[in-house]
Design an enzyme around this catalytic site. Structure first.
Site, short mmCIF file in Angstrom:
data_model
loop_
_atom_site.label_atom_id
_atom_site.label_comp_id
_atom_site.label_asym_id
_atom_site.label_seq_id
_atom_site.Cartn_x
_atom_site.Cartn_y
_atom_site.Cartn_z
CB VAL A 35 -1.00 0.03 1.19
CG1 VAL A 35 -2.01 -1.09 1.07
CG2 VAL A 35 -0.27 -0.03 2.53
CG ASP A 61 9.05 -5.26 5.28
OD1 ASP A 61 9.30 -6.49 5.27
OD2 ASP A 61 8.24 -4.73 4.52
#
Length: 332
Positions: A35, A61
């Protein structure tokens, strides 16, 4: 309530409030995969660098997209972002941090290393949480004005935010247990002719880790010091995930009052692109729902889908301006 009424009462559609809140120390940026979290966190860090003394952008991440976004290689040490005096970035993996910790303990003495390993895997999630604690100790010692976390996709993010309380409970339990069993373990180790550091060293290390985590946990729950920026796109699954994220953040008592909606289409009125028009209709529907649900309590920032990828410092700088000055689509 009509959506027009909601929009009338809506909070300012920018992240200026975050830039103005000088007490903020920890900023989390998260949402569903794909996103635009990394673009958003980079853009926010760039805007913060204009108003704060020093900014650190951290990716937790495992995909580590910061290097790709800025076109510059980052690793586990903070590195200045090219073109900035007061913005640094680093890419870390909580899983590798715990492994390094165990290896370091092994090199200092077998008993401590094996006990660290036992502790790390005795309780589900403690291995990652201990890695997180090491990261936080490292980050806290660096003295940045504000730290922006580019987090992993939603599930990982929520686990990451639960680490302080998981670890606090686990370490408190192990510290208590260790103090009662410490002398006996020490005797047992000397009977076996074990060298290396004694158990007290290990429990002192755990205790210092617990103190850091307790302090961080308190700060994460303080809206003056911590806030979470939710990132989404105008589609059903993303909106659903955003609602779930907001509910979970509320249960962790973590402040959230900003949503960035990325990849919005603004086709020209005379556009012949049917696909664009149909998609715009769908996006308008979900943006309307988002406004109805959140506009009274959240700053909702609408970010455009550009014709080119937002990569490289110059493009990120330009794109970041839309976080503070709402994008105005061309009229023609």
């Amino acid at each position: 309530m009509s959506s027009a009424a909601v929009v009338e009462d809506a909070l300012e559609p920018t992240l200026q409030n975050i830039l103005d809140q000088k007490t903020l120390k920890w900023l989390f940026v998260g949402g569903k995969g794909g996103v635009g979290k990394t673009t958003t966190s980079c853009s926010l860090a760039i805007q913060l660098s204009k108003v704060r003394e020093s900014v650190l952008l951290i990716s937790t991440d495992p995909a580590h997209n910061l290097s790709d976004a800025f076109g510059q290689k980052f690793g586990k040490e903070a590195t200045k972002v090219n073109g900035f005096d007061n913005l640094s970035a680093m890419e870390i993996d909580p899983n590798s941090s715990i492994q390094e910790m165990i290896e370091q303990s092994d090199s200092q003495g077998g008993a401590m290393g094996s006990m660290m390993q036992d502790l790390a895997f005795a309780i589900p999630g403690v291995d990652e949480a201990m890695g997180f604690a090491e990261i936080m100790k490292h980050v806290k010692s660096m003295e940045y004005s504000v730290i922006v976390f580019d987090t992993a996709p939603t599930g990982h993010t929520l686990r990451f935010l639960s680490f302080p309380s998981v670890l606090e409970k686990a370490l408190a339990k192990f510290s208590t247990l260790g103090r009662s069993l410490g002398p006996m373990l020490g005797q047992f180790q000397s009977m076996l002719g074990g060298g290396g550091p004694n158990q007290e060293d290990m429990f002192a290390k755990l205790e210092s880790m617990r103190e850091v985590i307790t302090e961080v946990n308190t700060q994460f729950k303080d809206p003056e010091k911590t806030t979470f920026v939710c990132v989404c796109i105008a589609e059903f699954l993303s909106l659903y995930e955003t609602e779930r994220l907001i509910q979970e953040l509320t249960s962790y008592e973590i402040d959230t009052h900003a949503i960035v909606c990325n990849q919005l289409l603004y086709p020209k009125k005379d556009s012949n692109c049917q696909h664009c028009r149909v998609r715009k209709q769908m996006q308008d529907k979900y943006v309307g729902e988002m406004m109805e649900l959140y506009a009274d309590d959240f700053h909702i920032v609408k970010m455009p889908l550009l014709t080119e990828e937002v990569r490289g410092t110059d493009k990120l700088k330009d794109f970041s301006n839309f976080l503070v000055t709402p994008y105005v689509p061309p009229t023609e």
